[in-house]
Design a protein around this motif. Structure first.
Motif, PDB file in Angstrom:
ATOM      1  N   GLU A  47       0.824  -1.216   0.000  1.00  0.00           N
ATOM      2  CA  GLU A  47       0.000   0.000   0.000  1.00  0.00           C
ATOM      3  C   GLU A  47       0.855   1.261   0.000  1.00  0.00           C
ATOM      4  OE1 GLU A  47      -2.650   2.577  -0.405  1.00  0.00           O
ATOM      5  OE2 GLU A  47      -3.343   0.518  -0.380  1.00  0.00           O
ATOM      6  N   ALA A  48       0.868   1.971  -1.113  1.00  0.00           N
ATOM      7  CA  ALA A  48       1.675   3.187  -1.256  1.00  0.00           C
ATOM      8  C   ALA A  48       1.173   4.313  -0.356  1.00  0.00           C
ATOM      9  CB  ALA A  48       1.689   3.638  -2.712  1.00  0.00           C
ATOM     10  N   PHE A  49      -0.134   4.456  -0.237  1.00  0.00           N
ATOM     11  CA  PHE A  49      -0.708   5.534   0.569  1.00  0.00           C
ATOM     12  C   PHE A  49      -0.246   5.429   2.023  1.00  0.00           C
ATOM     13  CE2 PHE A  49      -4.281   7.241   3.128  1.00  0.00           C
ATOM     14  CZ  PHE A  49      -4.254   8.547   2.675  1.00  0.00           C
ATOM     15  N   THR A  50      -0.212   4.217   2.557  1.00  0.00           N
ATOM     16  CA  THR A  50       0.225   4.018   3.941  1.00  0.00           C
ATOM     17  C   THR A  50       1.707   4.323   4.079  1.00  0.00           C
ATOM     18  OG1 THR A  50      -1.463   2.318   4.194  1.00  0.00           O
ATOM     19  CG2 THR A  50       0.234   2.403   5.876  1.00  0.00           C
ATOM     20  N   ARG A  51       2.511   3.957   3.089  1.00  0.00           N
ATOM     21  CA  ARG A  51       3.953   4.288   3.123  1.00  0.00           C
ATOM     22  C   ARG A  51       4.146   5.806   3.166  1.00  0.00           C
ATOM     23  NH1 ARG A  51       7.166   0.126   2.678  1.00  0.00           N
ATOM     24  NH2 ARG A  51       6.330  -1.766   1.778  1.00  0.00           N
ATOM     25  N   LEU A  52       3.348   6.513   2.393  1.00  0.00           N
ATOM     26  CA  LEU A  52       3.437   7.977   2.396  1.00  0.00           C
ATOM     27  C   LEU A  52       3.065   8.529   3.765  1.00  0.00           C
ATOM     28  CD1 LEU A  52       3.880  10.636   0.924  1.00  0.00           C
ATOM     29  CD2 LEU A  52       1.503  10.528   0.182  1.00  0.00           C
ATOM     30  N   ASN A  53       1.976   8.042   4.346  1.00  0.00           N
ATOM     31  CA  ASN A  53       1.565   8.510   5.675  1.00  0.00           C
ATOM     32  C   ASN A  53       2.630   8.214   6.722  1.00  0.00           C
ATOM     33  OD1 ASN A  53      -0.878   9.393   4.714  1.00  0.00           O
ATOM     34  ND2 ASN A  53      -1.945   7.516   5.231  1.00  0.00           N
ATOM     35  N   LEU A  54       3.211   7.030   6.655  1.00  0.00           N
ATOM     36  CA  LEU A  54       4.275   6.670   7.598  1.00  0.00           C
ATOM     37  C   LEU A  54       5.481   7.579   7.397  1.00  0.00           C
ATOM     38  CD1 LEU A  54       5.430   4.862   9.795  1.00  0.00           C
ATOM     39  CD2 LEU A  54       5.996   3.174   8.019  1.00  0.00           C
ATOM     40  N   GLY A  55       5.818   7.843   6.153  1.00  0.00           N
ATOM     41  CA  GLY A  55       6.936   8.754   5.873  1.00  0.00           C
ATOM     42  C   GLY A  55       6.692  10.143   6.432  1.00  0.00           C
ATOM     43  N   LEU A  56       5.484  10.629   6.305  1.00  0.00           N
ATOM     44  CA  LEU A  56       5.158  11.957   6.843  1.00  0.00           C
ATOM     45  C   LEU A  56       5.230  11.970   8.373  1.00  0.00           C
ATOM     46  CD1 LEU A  56       2.235  12.926   4.462  1.00  0.00           C
ATOM     47  CD2 LEU A  56       4.580  13.826   4.450  1.00  0.00           C
ATOM     48  N   ALA A  57       4.764  10.899   8.995  1.00  0.00           N
ATOM     49  CA  ALA A  57       4.846  10.804  10.460  1.00  0.00           C
ATOM     50  C   ALA A  57       6.306  10.762  10.903  1.00  0.00           C
ATOM     51  CB  ALA A  57       4.084   9.579  10.958  1.00  0.00           C
ATOM     52  N   TYR A  58       7.130  10.017  10.176  1.00  0.00           N
ATOM     53  CA  TYR A  58       8.564   9.982  10.484  1.00  0.00           C
ATOM     54  C   TYR A  58       9.169  11.382  10.355  1.00  0.00           C
ATOM     55  CZ  TYR A  58       9.291   4.893  10.704  1.00  0.00           C
ATOM     56  OH  TYR A  58       9.305   3.571  11.057  1.00  0.00           O
ATOM     57  N   ARG A 118      12.364   9.926   4.087  1.00  0.00           N
ATOM     58  CA  ARG A 118      12.744  10.060   2.672  1.00  0.00           C
ATOM     59  C   ARG A 118      12.602   8.715   1.936  1.00  0.00           C
ATOM     60  NH1 ARG A 118      16.415  14.005   1.461  1.00  0.00           N
ATOM     61  NH2 ARG A 118      17.227  13.666   3.541  1.00  0.00           N
ATOM     62  N   ALA A 119      13.081   7.653   2.556  1.00  0.00           N
ATOM     63  CA  ALA A 119      13.013   6.332   1.922  1.00  0.00           C
ATOM     64  C   ALA A 119      11.564   5.903   1.685  1.00  0.00           C
ATOM     65  CB  ALA A 119      13.738   5.308   2.785  1.00  0.00           C
ATOM     66  N   LEU A 120      10.702   6.128   2.666  1.00  0.00           N
ATOM     67  CA  LEU A 120       9.297   5.730   2.527  1.00  0.00           C
ATOM     68  C   LEU A 120       8.561   6.564   1.492  1.00  0.00           C
ATOM     69  CD1 LEU A 120       8.580   4.987   6.235  1.00  0.00           C
ATOM     70  CD2 LEU A 120       8.188   3.392   4.354  1.00  0.00           C
ATOM     71  N   VAL A 121       8.835   7.855   1.451  1.00  0.00           N
ATOM     72  CA  VAL A 121       8.184   8.716   0.454  1.00  0.00           C
ATOM     73  C   VAL A 121       8.641   8.305  -0.950  1.00  0.00           C
ATOM     74  CG1 VAL A 121       8.000  11.085  -0.408  1.00  0.00           C
ATOM     75  CG2 VAL A 121       7.763  10.616   2.044  1.00  0.00           C
ATOM     76  N   GLU A 122       9.919   7.971  -1.120  1.00  0.00           N
ATOM     77  CA  GLU A 122      10.408   7.505  -2.412  1.00  0.00           C
ATOM     78  C   GLU A 122       9.730   6.191  -2.801  1.00  0.00           C
ATOM     79  OE1 GLU A 122      14.665   7.340  -2.195  1.00  0.00           O
ATOM     80  OE2 GLU A 122      14.853   9.518  -2.121  1.00  0.00           O
ATOM     81  N   GLN A 123       9.607   5.269  -1.846  1.00  0.00           N
ATOM     82  CA  GLN A 123       8.928   3.991  -2.118  1.00  0.00           C
ATOM     83  C   GLN A 123       7.474   4.228  -2.518  1.00  0.00           C
ATOM     84  OE1 GLN A 123       9.321   1.520   1.346  1.00  0.00           O
ATOM     85  NE2 GLN A 123      11.546   1.623   1.300  1.00  0.00           N
ATOM     86  N   ALA A 124       6.812   5.113  -1.808  1.00  0.00           N
ATOM     87  CA  ALA A 124       5.405   5.413  -2.104  1.00  0.00           C
ATOM     88  C   ALA A 124       5.265   6.014  -3.486  1.00  0.00           C
ATOM     89  CB  ALA A 124       4.827   6.354  -1.048  1.00  0.00           C
ATOM     90  N   THR A 125       6.163   6.906  -3.845  1.00  0.00           N
ATOM     91  CA  THR A 125       6.129   7.555  -5.154  1.00  0.00           C
ATOM     92  C   THR A 125       6.358   6.536  -6.271  1.00  0.00           C
ATOM     93  OG1 THR A 125       6.944   9.598  -4.177  1.00  0.00           O
ATOM     94  CG2 THR A 125       7.138   9.393  -6.551  1.00  0.00           C
ATOM     95  N   GLU A 126       7.325   5.644  -6.063  1.00  0.00           N
ATOM     96  CA  GLU A 126       7.581   4.606  -7.059  1.00  0.00           C
ATOM     97  C   GLU A 126       6.374   3.679  -7.205  1.00  0.00           C
ATOM     98  OE1 GLU A 126      11.171   2.650  -5.844  1.00  0.00           O
ATOM     99  OE2 GLU A 126      12.355   4.471  -6.084  1.00  0.00           O
ATOM    100  N   ALA A 127       5.811   3.271  -6.091  1.00  0.00           N
ATOM    101  CA  ALA A 127       4.651   2.363  -6.129  1.00  0.00           C
ATOM    102  C   ALA A 127       3.450   3.026  -6.795  1.00  0.00           C
ATOM    103  CB  ALA A 127       4.285   1.912  -4.719  1.00  0.00           C
ATOM    104  N   ALA A 128       3.246   4.303  -6.526  1.00  0.00           N
ATOM    105  CA  ALA A 128       2.123   5.020  -7.143  1.00  0.00           C
ATOM    106  C   ALA A 128       2.331   5.138  -8.644  1.00  0.00           C
ATOM    107  CB  ALA A 128       1.968   6.392  -6.509  1.00  0.00           C
ATOM    108  N   GLY A 129       3.579   5.305  -9.074  1.00  0.00           N
ATOM    109  CA  GLY A 129       3.887   5.379 -10.501  1.00  0.00           C
ATOM    110  C   GLY A 129       3.617   4.075 -11.220  1.00  0.00           C
ATOM    111  N   GLU A 130       3.803   2.947 -10.510  1.00  0.00           N
ATOM    112  CA  GLU A 130       3.545   1.642 -11.097  1.00  0.00           C
ATOM    113  C   GLU A 130       2.056   1.403 -11.277  1.00  0.00           C
ATOM    114  OE1 GLU A 130       5.425  -1.139  -8.480  1.00  0.00           O
ATOM    115  OE2 GLU A 130       7.416  -0.368  -8.916  1.00  0.00           O
ATOM    116  N   VAL A 131       1.240   1.999 -10.415  1.00  0.00           N
ATOM    117  CA  VAL A 131      -0.209   1.791 -10.464  1.00  0.00           C
ATOM    118  C   VAL A 131      -0.831   2.654 -11.564  1.00  0.00           C
ATOM    119  CG1 VAL A 131      -2.383   2.095  -9.198  1.00  0.00           C
ATOM    120  CG2 VAL A 131      -0.372   1.155  -8.052  1.00  0.00           C
TER     121      VAL A 131
END
Length: 75
Positions: free
Chosen positions: A40-51, A61-74
């Protein structure tokens, strides 16, 4: 057996905690949600923001990058 949709309750709790600026609780809920549904990319983004709000910038930074990559794949 947990299904991906079971993570939704923790996602909502994490968002609610973050809204109240209780970032440590938000992190705990986001971790639980990602344990249930690790793609779930949305949850990774939320976790990144909380961090980010707790000063954990490298993890954020790592979680936001992962979320961005995952969202691009979708989409």
């Amino acid at each position: 057996y947990l299904k991906p949709q079971d993570a939704q309750a923790d996602v909502v709790r994490g968002l609610s905690d973050a809204e109240r600026k209780d970032y440590e609780r938000a992190i705990n809920h986001d971790h639980t949600a990602l344990y249930i549904n690790p793609t779930e990319a949305f949850t990774r983004l939320n976790l990144g923001l909380a961090y980010m709000h707790t000063g954990r910038t490298e993890e954020a930074r790592a979680l936001v990058e992962q979320a961005t990559e995952a969202a691009g794949e979708v989409g």
